[in-house]
Design an enzyme around this catalytic site. Sequence first.
Site, short mmCIF file in Angstrom:
data_model
loop_
_atom_site.label_atom_id
_atom_site.label_comp_id
_atom_site.label_asym_id
_atom_site.label_seq_id
_atom_site.Cartn_x
_atom_site.Cartn_y
_atom_site.Cartn_z
N ASN A 7 -12.78 -9.75 -8.09
CA ASN A 7 -11.42 -8.84 -7.94
C ASN A 7 -11.23 -9.01 -9.35
O ASN A 7 -10.59 -10.02 -9.87
CB ASN A 7 -10.53 -9.85 -6.89
CG ASN A 7 -9.42 -8.93 -6.96
OD1 ASN A 7 -9.00 -8.07 -7.61
ND2 ASN A 7 -8.36 -9.47 -5.92
N ARG A 91 -13.30 -5.49 -5.29
CA ARG A 91 -12.00 -4.89 -4.76
C ARG A 91 -11.45 -4.01 -5.50
O ARG A 91 -11.36 -4.02 -6.82
CB ARG A 91 -10.99 -6.18 -4.53
CG ARG A 91 -9.59 -5.50 -4.42
CD ARG A 91 -8.66 -6.80 -4.28
NE ARG A 91 -7.44 -6.08 -3.84
CZ ARG A 91 -6.15 -6.37 -4.58
NH1 ARG A 91 -6.23 -7.03 -5.57
NH2 ARG A 91 -5.22 -5.68 -4.04
N HIS A 180 -3.02 -3.29 1.23
CA HIS A 180 -3.78 -4.32 1.88
C HIS A 180 -4.62 -3.97 3.00
O HIS A 180 -4.62 -4.68 4.11
CB HIS A 180 -2.40 -5.19 2.84
CG HIS A 180 -1.65 -5.97 1.66
ND1 HIS A 180 -0.28 -5.64 2.03
CD2 HIS A 180 -1.85 -6.44 0.48
CE1 HIS A 180 0.58 -6.23 0.87
NE2 HIS A 180 -0.36 -6.60 0.00
N ARG A 241 9.84 -7.49 -4.87
CA ARG A 241 10.14 -6.01 -4.74
C ARG A 241 10.89 -5.76 -3.91
O ARG A 241 11.10 -6.34 -2.58
CB ARG A 241 8.45 -5.58 -4.15
CG ARG A 241 7.67 -5.45 -5.17
CD ARG A 241 6.47 -4.89 -4.97
NE ARG A 241 5.18 -6.01 -5.28
CZ ARG A 241 4.27 -5.98 -4.69
NH1 ARG A 241 3.76 -4.82 -3.77
NH2 ARG A 241 3.20 -6.90 -5.01
N GLU A 385 -10.00 -11.44 2.71
CA GLU A 385 -10.44 -9.94 2.26
C GLU A 385 -11.71 -10.00 1.45
O GLU A 385 -12.61 -9.13 1.70
CB GLU A 385 -9.34 -9.42 1.31
CG GLU A 385 -8.12 -8.96 2.05
CD GLU A 385 -6.65 -9.11 1.15
OE1 GLU A 385 -6.40 -8.04 0.78
OE2 GLU A 385 -6.34 -10.28 0.88
#
Length: 403
Positions: A7, A91, A180, A241, A385
Site C-alpha cells: 500500500n 492497493r 473502502h 471530515r 483488506e
Amino acid sequence: MKVLVINAGSSSLKYQLYDMREETVMASGRVERIGMDSSILTHEVPGRQEVRDVSEILDHVTAVKRVVDILVDPQHGVLSAINEIQAVGHRVVHGGESFKQSVIVTPEVKLEIRRLFDLAPLHNPAHMMGISAVEANLPNVEQVVVFDTAFHQTMPPTAYLYPIPMVLYRRHKIRRYGFHGTSHHYVSDQAAQLLGKPLSEVKMVSCHIGNGASVTAIKEGQSVDTSMGLTPLEGLMMGTRSGDIDPAIVPFTMNKEELTLSEVNSMLNKHSGLLAISGISSDMREIVQGMDEGDKNAQLAFDMYVYRLRKYIGAYAAAMNGLDVLIFTAGVGENSDRLRASVCEGLTFLGIELDEELNKKRSKEARYISTENSRIKVLVVPTNEELLIARDTYALVQQAKQA
Ligand code: AMP
C-alpha cells in the site's frame, strides 16, 4: 505461493508478506518519511522483536529495495531468496469506471490508472510510484492492482448519479464511486460465512467506521449503494471530515470568511467532523474519554456522529426494502462498544436487539453481538483488506499461469 501486498502512499509504503498455503502473514512493516530526512523502516515478524531502521530513503524505488533486502536478510528476514516472492498485490484507491475488479498490471492498466489521476490526485500517483518501484526491484514478478472503488461498480445509476447537469458526468465522469470497497467486500464475505448462508440470500449494511468512515448497502453480495461519493468526503461524519453538508456552504463560507477553494477543501477534509465539534480530537477514544469527564462538546460530537450513522443505516434498509445483517468494522466499529450500543439503541424499530454482554466482549474474531431473538443479526467483523488483496493477487496469477 508467497505474495507481497503493498500500500504505497506519497511518503509511506506499507507491506505484508503472505504465505498463501495457509494465508499466514510471514512479515509486515512500513517505510515512513520517504523523501524526507531520516526515513524509518519498521519490520515485524510474528514471534520476533520488531526491527526499526532509520536511514535516508529518498524515493519509492529505494523504499521497495529496503523492504526486499530485509525480507531476505539472514538475521531479520523470512525468505532465503528474492525469487520466493511470486506476486505483488497493490492497493489502488481509484479505479474509476474502468475497473470493476482486480486486474494484472499491464502497460494498458498503468495507462488507465494514470488517466484516473484527476479523480484521486493524492492517492493514485503514489500507487503508480509503488508499481514502478516493484518493477525496478522485481522485474520478473507479476503485479496485481486491487481497487477501493471496484466493489461499488455494481451500484445502479439511480444510486451513483448526482442530480446535476448530465454533461458533467459525460465530460468529467463526475458521479459517486464509493471507497473502502475492499473492506466492505471482505467483511460481507466473512459475515456470510459466519451466518452459514449464501450472500444471495441476505441483505446487509456494512459500517466501516475508522478514521475515514463509510456505510454500504449490500444485496445479493453486491454493493447497491454506499455513502462516499466522487471523493471520500461525502457521507458520514468522520474524524476530521464533515461528510454530507449543504453544498451551498462552500460558496457561502468562501464569501463570508474570504477563503480560497483550497482553504475550504482543507476545512472540510481536515478540520471538520469529530475534531471540529468536540474541539478535542478526531480520535473516538478521546471523544469517549471527554464524554466521561462531562465535556458537553465531546458529547455533542458523539451524538451527531451516531445520529448521522443511524440515519444512513435506516436509509439503506429502505433502499434494499429490508435488512437482515448489520456489520461493524474498522478501528471504531471493531473497538467501540459504546458507539455500537448507541447506534443500535435507536434501531429497535427495525428489529435490532443488542446483547450487552456480547457487545462488550473483546475478540479479534468475527462474532455476533445481537441476541438470539434479534430479527436483524448484528456482527462485528474485523476487516482485513490486505488479505483480500493477497487472495485476489494469488487467484489472478494462478489463473494467468494456467491459461
Ligand atoms: P482505522 O482508520 O480503521 O485504523 O481506525 C482508527 C480509529 O479507530 C482511531 O482514530 C480511533 O478513533 C478508533 N479506535 C481505535 N480503538 C478504539 C477504541 N478502543 N475505542 C474507540 N475508538 C477506537
